[in-house]
Design a protein around this motif. Structure first.
Motif, PDB file in Angstrom:
ATOM      1  N   HIS A  12      -6.520 -37.799   7.560  1.00  0.00           N
ATOM      2  CA  HIS A  12      -6.660 -38.755   6.462  1.00  0.00           C
ATOM      3  C   HIS A  12      -6.074 -40.115   6.841  1.00  0.00           C
ATOM      4  N   GLU A  13      -4.912 -40.105   7.484  1.00  0.00           N
ATOM      5  CA  GLU A  13      -4.305 -41.380   7.872  1.00  0.00           C
ATOM      6  C   GLU A  13      -5.149 -42.096   8.921  1.00  0.00           C
ATOM      7  N   TRP A  14      -5.713 -41.345   9.841  1.00  0.00           N
ATOM      8  CA  TRP A  14      -6.578 -41.968  10.849  1.00  0.00           C
ATOM      9  C   TRP A  14      -7.805 -42.582  10.184  1.00  0.00           C
ATOM     10  N   ALA A  15      -8.435 -41.863   9.287  1.00  0.00           N
ATOM     11  CA  ALA A  15      -9.639 -42.369   8.627  1.00  0.00           C
ATOM     12  C   ALA A  15      -9.329 -43.609   7.790  1.00  0.00           C
ATOM     13  N   ASP A  16      -8.219 -43.590   7.077  1.00  0.00           N
ATOM     14  CA  ASP A  16      -7.861 -44.731   6.235  1.00  0.00           C
ATOM     15  C   ASP A  16      -7.540 -45.969   7.051  1.00  0.00           C
ATOM     16  N   ARG A  49     -17.112 -47.679  18.176  1.00  0.00           N
ATOM     17  CA  ARG A  49     -16.776 -46.320  17.760  1.00  0.00           C
ATOM     18  C   ARG A  49     -17.209 -45.334  18.833  1.00  0.00           C
ATOM     19  N   LEU A  50     -16.470 -44.218  18.915  1.00  0.00           N
ATOM     20  CA  LEU A  50     -16.825 -43.150  19.834  1.00  0.00           C
ATOM     21  C   LEU A  50     -17.774 -42.189  19.148  1.00  0.00           C
ATOM     22  N   ALA A  51     -18.460 -41.424  19.959  1.00  0.00           N
ATOM     23  CA  ALA A  51     -19.386 -40.424  19.410  1.00  0.00           C
ATOM     24  C   ALA A  51     -18.617 -39.461  18.521  1.00  0.00           C
ATOM     25  N   GLY A  52     -19.126 -39.222  17.353  1.00  0.00           N
ATOM     26  CA  GLY A  52     -18.491 -38.312  16.412  1.00  0.00           C
ATOM     27  C   GLY A  52     -17.592 -38.993  15.409  1.00  0.00           C
ATOM     28  N   ASP A  53     -17.280 -40.289  15.622  1.00  0.00           N
ATOM     29  CA  ASP A  53     -16.394 -40.968  14.677  1.00  0.00           C
ATOM     30  C   ASP A  53     -17.012 -41.091  13.293  1.00  0.00           C
ATOM     31  N   GLU A  75     -18.849 -38.947  11.803  1.00  0.00           N
ATOM     32  CA  GLU A  75     -18.622 -37.679  11.116  1.00  0.00           C
ATOM     33  C   GLU A  75     -17.187 -37.573  10.637  1.00  0.00           C
ATOM     34  N   VAL A  76     -16.250 -38.026  11.474  1.00  0.00           N
ATOM     35  CA  VAL A  76     -14.832 -37.974  11.088  1.00  0.00           C
ATOM     36  C   VAL A  76     -14.589 -38.835   9.857  1.00  0.00           C
ATOM     37  N   LEU A  77     -15.163 -40.035   9.838  1.00  0.00           N
ATOM     38  CA  LEU A  77     -14.971 -40.912   8.681  1.00  0.00           C
ATOM     39  C   LEU A  77     -15.584 -40.307   7.421  1.00  0.00           C
ATOM     40  N   ARG A  95     -13.411 -36.983   6.888  1.00  0.00           N
ATOM     41  CA  ARG A  95     -11.956 -37.211   6.931  1.00  0.00           C
ATOM     42  C   ARG A  95     -11.248 -36.043   7.627  1.00  0.00           C
ATOM     43  N   TRP A  96     -11.824 -35.641   8.778  1.00  0.00           N
ATOM     44  CA  TRP A  96     -11.293 -34.507   9.531  1.00  0.00           C
ATOM     45  C   TRP A  96     -11.528 -34.753  11.012  1.00  0.00           C
ATOM     46  N   LEU A  97     -10.428 -34.896  11.776  1.00  0.00           N
ATOM     47  CA  LEU A  97     -10.506 -35.150  13.209  1.00  0.00           C
ATOM     48  C   LEU A  97     -10.800 -33.887  14.014  1.00  0.00           C
ATOM     49  N   GLY A  98     -10.723 -32.768  13.366  1.00  0.00           N
ATOM     50  CA  GLY A  98     -10.886 -31.513  14.083  1.00  0.00           C
ATOM     51  C   GLY A  98     -12.291 -30.957  14.023  1.00  0.00           C
TER      52      GLY A  98
END
Length: 637
Positions: free
Chosen positions: A16-20, A31-35, A37-39, A42-45
């Motif tokens: 959440h902190e990374w996305a915010d 942005r990197l591939a997959g970013d 989806e993360v945004l 809200r899940w880096l995993g």
């Protein structure tokens, strides 16, 4: 909380902190591939790995996975953006053996197979057996060593990047590694947000900033160790105030490595307090002035000019630490005590006034400017720095520490114990004058009526100055003596390692003329160098006349009626080992007891004292006598 619960809560907060923190308007090519989806999620995993997948990995590797990595996989089968330089960490399908494909064992070989690795070194065979967890990174290797298992079943993790120019960094477990990568994310994001003008605020940063403020208050209460621990943790997350506050604690403890007072040097409120400290280290290290601008990042033109003036004042020796209020008055009094050698008394003056010290602003917790003062700075030893930090100040309540012990020994015998290599460890000569202030010594011992005291310098600096004057006859043996108080009612003038040796035929004690209306004691010591016997001379004069004297060079030559305590036959014994200077020590002990005199060791060996040029310590050649003057000139090729 189970291990899985811990990982779920920790990884969710991180995500959440990374996305915010991401800029929603950033171009796609940043942005990197997959970013995306993360945004969105809200899940880096990734989805959790099943127990079957984890066991299949263990069977493939031939090892049961360490508990923290196993629990991590059960929550997320891999991870994106582990810190700032690892973009993808392996899941169950991507873990592979490193097998030293890059030949890194050549540079970090580790110890023999049958020996345990010393502290800070790699265990033998680590590169060949380690598992590699990095999938995508900025040339960073993340390795986990199955051959080094601790009592909890954890394996160490190593992070290595050639561009860091340092050995691999070791973490005790996968959990410790991930927690450090989380701190790295925070620290890098603070800098990134500062550069882009964005605000990086979340529950974690707010809690850390609150801990920094509490640490500041704890430091003012004298609880500097607790404050330092909290600030060190906040610093790992890159919290803006932590570095400047922690550096003040570290500098008062005598630690200078990487101290930069980050964030304070460009602030006009704090720069006059912290920049002199950095300037003093800059000058003492003989650094090029082009490096000085490193401390001025973000400073206004006016602030940069102030910084240049501070550097100039420190280099020329004119800087003076001058805080305001009651503590400032104590600083002025302590400087007056220090300039005459009473460093213990000066520290007691400062110590008594510490509770009255006031910060110049909310990010100021200690009088670090003291460290830059040419006279007072040497007083702040690590032990006294701890005492200062442990003293409640700025109106805060707390338990005052036990006073640090005085550093000056009594008497004179310490002159036989100076560390080898110090300018005072070989020969020396001094005159003690009773009932005369140090400032009056040039009028009694000076080269002529124009002699005045020079600005305080170290004993070594006084030795570096030219001997004699441009018009001085070659035969003259003048001293550039440092001066100070030598106990109650006494002053001293001392020269270390005189250029000329003691010669009874030519010796003319300056103490005789200086004794007009008072008493003087003159001592000249030349310890044995292993090839020739040592010399020790002592004489006492009153009202312009020598009362008694003795010179020991193997045997003793005595003039006048000596006090029994100063009988050289009793002090210098034939069976004394010459190298141990026992006779000299007894003579100095007896002299100190006879007249209640002392010399300030700290001021002479580590501090600064006023100096002046004395009258000659020898007589001029008489009729029919001559002398040779040898001058050595170094020619240039």
């Amino acid at each position: 909380m189970t291990d899985s619960d811990y990982w779920r809560a920790f990884l969710t907060r991180w995500s959440h902190e990374w996305a915010d923190a991401q800029d929603p308007d950033a171009p796609d090519d940043e942005r990197l591939a997959g970013d995306e989806e993360v945004l969105r999620t809200r899940w880096l995993g990734f989805p959790p790995a099943s127990e079957e997948r984890i066991r299949a990995l263990e069977e493939r590797l031939g090892h049961r996975l360490p508990p923290s990595y196993r629990a991590f996989l059960s929550v997320s089968d891999g991870w994106r953006h582990a810190g700032g330089f690892v973009w993808l960490l392996a899941g169950t399908d991507q873990v592979r053996r490193h097998q030293d494909a890059a030949g890194l064992s050549e540079y970090f070989p580790g110890g023999p197979d049958d020996d345990a690795a010393p502290e800070g070194e790699l265990p033998a065979g680590m590169w060949q057996r380690a598992l590699e967890l990095d999938v995508e990174s900025d040339a960073v290797h993340i390795l986990m060593d199955p051959g080094d298992v601790d009592a909890d079943g954890e394996w160490p993790v190593y992070s290595y990047a050639s561009w860091r120019a340092s050995p691999p960094e070791r973490y005790g477990s996968f959990r410790a590694f991930m927690e450090d990568m989380y701190r790295e994310f925070h620290s890098l994001q603070v800098d990134r947000s500062h550069r882009t003008g964005q605000e990086f605020v979340n529950a974690t940063t707010r809690a850390l900033d609150a801990s920094v403020e509490e640490a500041r208050l704890e430091a003012l209460r004298g609880r500097y160790e607790e404050a330092g621990t909290a600030l060190a943790e906040a610093l790992e997350y890159g919290r803006p105030r932590a570095a400047g506050l922690r550096d003040q604690i570290r500098r008062m403890l005598g630690q200078t490595y990487t101290v930069s007072f980050h964030g304070l040097t460009a602030d006009p409120l704090y720069a006059p307090e912290v920049l002199p400290v950095l300037a003093a280290e800059h000058v003492s290290a003989h650094r090029d002035d082009s490096a000085w601008s490193y401390h001025l990042g973000g400073a206004s033109p006016a602030a940069a000019e102030t910084a240049r003036e501070i550097l100039r004042d420190v280099r020329e020796g004119t800087y003076r630490y001058a805080p305001g209020g009651a503590f400032g008055r104590a600083v002025a009094q302590a400087r007056e005590q220090t300039r005459w050698g009473d460093t213990d008394g000066a520290w007691r003056t400062l110590r008594a006034a510490l509770p009255e010290w006031r910060p110049v602003g909310p990010d100021h917790i200690a009088p670090v400017g003291l460290c830059a003062d040419p006279l007072l700075g040497p007083l702040v030893t690590p032990e006294r720095g701890r005492e200062l930090l442990a003293t409640p100040r700025a109106g805060r309540r707390g338990v005052a520490p036990a006073p640090a012990a005085d550093v000056d020994p009594p008497g004179l015998a310490w002159l036989t114990e100076v560390d080898p290599g110090h300018v005072l460890s070989s020969s020396y000569r001094f005159v003690l004058v009773a009932a005369v202030e140090p400032a009056e010594l040039p009028g009694r011992l000076g080269a002529d009526e124009t002699t005045v005291l020079d600005e305080p310098v170290t004993l070594w600096e006084s030795r570096m100055r030219l001997r004699g004057g441009a018009d001085a006859p070659g035969w003259e043996d003048r001293a550039l003596a440092c001066v100070g108080r030598a106990g109650a009612g006494w002053s001293f003038a001392l020269e270390a390692r005189p250029g000329g040796g003691f010669a009874e035929k030519w010796f003319d004690s300056p103490g005789v003329a200086a004794s007009d209306g008072t008493r003087t004691v003159t001592v000249w010591s030349e310890p044995s160098d292993g090839h020739r016997p040592g010399v020790f001379h002592l004489s006492v004069a009153e009202n312009g006349e020598e009362r008694y004297a003795f010179t020991v060079r193997g045997t003793a030559a005595v003039r006048g009626s000596l006090p029994a305590a100063l009988d050289p036959e009793r002090l210098f014994r034939p069976d004394d080992p010459p190298a141990e200077r026992l006779g000299e020590r007894r003579a100095l002990e007896a002299l100190a007891a006879e007249y209640g005199v002392r010399l300030p060791r700290f001021a002479l060996t580590r501090g600064r004292l006023h100096t002046f040029r004395t009258r000659p310590w020898n007589r001029p050649p008489g009729p029919g006598e001559g002398y040779w003057t040898l001058r050595f000139v170094r020619s240039r090729p």
